[in-house]
Scaffold this active site. Structure first.
Site: not given
Length: 308
Positions: A26, A28, A38, A42, A183, A222, A249, A253, A288
């Site tokens: 697991k 945690r 998506g 975004n 892009k 790049l 992340v 976008d 995140g």
């Protein structure tokens, strides 16, 4: 011009942190965050952060779609829903604190029907005199030339069609009516032309797409090395400002959202390119699935320089 963004395969983005990611045991996690995500979602979030007034259309389904709609309903973005039977997908990102590495799990999503795909095309028929942003992957079941069909509708309705996708959807999207802006990342451009590219080769490939009329503007991102923008007047390359990277992340976008927002504010393409680079770097600074903040974008904007 108004900005109309579309997310045909949106996500609920769940991100968290863990000491270590390992098999079998697991893992945690803590600091869980949930954001609507998506590509098109975004892009709309970034346009809003920069002071724009985007409109957003999404395909949404199932209990997870209801959660996505709830999250988006808290934002001052006019939202149009096209309901589908398949549940909205959930994407997961875990940051391993011991190494700083990100682990991203992004399902392709469940198939939609041809009728559900055609509903999105029919909705686009009513949009005119706007930037139309099609960003993200196509859901399984959608025609591979879905974005090419959208580009044709947008051109007929005096819209500027912006495309940000990958793989067969990108190739098909560039095979029909010219798009206003596309892009690809370096790896996506390599997949598109079927060859490994150095930076100089990427510039030539972008200029070739412009030269043969596939797109008016082509940006090749790049990563930490910045990006290349090719257009009717040639190509320029800008370096990305050095930042402490926490998560990649949404950086692509954010690039698209800032570029389109700047053009909608009547800035020229070179200026819009700087805003785009700054927004991509500002998103890399956040954790995140958080996206860029306007204050960071403005601060980074002043640090962007051309690559000679």
């Amino acid at each position: 011009m108004r900005i109309f963004t579309m997310a045909l395969n949106p996500t609920l983005d769940v991100s968290s942190d863990a000491d270590r990611v390992q098999p079998t045991h697991k893992v945690r996690t803590r600091n869980q965050r949930l954001h609507p995500g998506g590509g098109g979602v975004n892009v709309a979030r970034v346009v809003l952060e920069l002071g724009g007034s985007p409109e957003l259309m999404i395909l949404s389904g199932g209990a997870t779609g209801a959660l996505l709609e709830d999250a988006l309903g808290r934002l001052p973005i006019p939202l149009e829903l096209l309901h589908v039977k398949s549940p909205t997908r959930i994407a997961t990102m875990v940051r391993e604190e011991q190494t700083g590495l990100e682990y991203r799990f992004v399902p392709e999503g469940d198939p939609i029907s041809e009728r559900e795909a055609l509903a999105a095309l029919q909705r686009l028929e009513t949009v005119s005199d706007a930037f139309v942003v099609a960003s993200g992957s196509l859901p399984p079941g959608a025609p591979v030339d879905m974005y090419a069909r959208m580009a044709a509708i947008a051109r007929k309705n005096n819209c500027r069609f912006v495309l940000d996708t990958s793989g067969p959807a990108l190739a098909a999207g560039l095979s029909g009516e010219p798009v206003f802006f596309v892009k690809p990342s370096l790896s996506e451009m390599e997949a598109l032309i079927g060859a490994t590219l150095e930076k100089a080769d990427a510039e030539a490939a972008a200029l070739e797409l412009v030269g043969k009329g596939s797109a008016r503007y082509v940006a090749v991102t790049l990563g930490a090395d910045g990006a290349i923008l090719a257009g009717p007047d040639g190509a320029i390359r800008l370096a990305s400002p050095k930042v402490e990277v926490r998560s990649a992340v949404g950086s692509g976008d954010s690039f698209v959202g800032a570029f389109v927002w700047a053009l909608s504010e009547e800035k020229d393409s070179a200026d819009a390119f700087r805003w785009a680079i700054a927004a991509g770097a500002a998103t890399a600074m956040t954790s995140g699935t958080d996206l860029c903040r306007r204050g960071d974008i403005e601060s980074l904007f002043a640090r962007i320089t051309a690559v000679t």
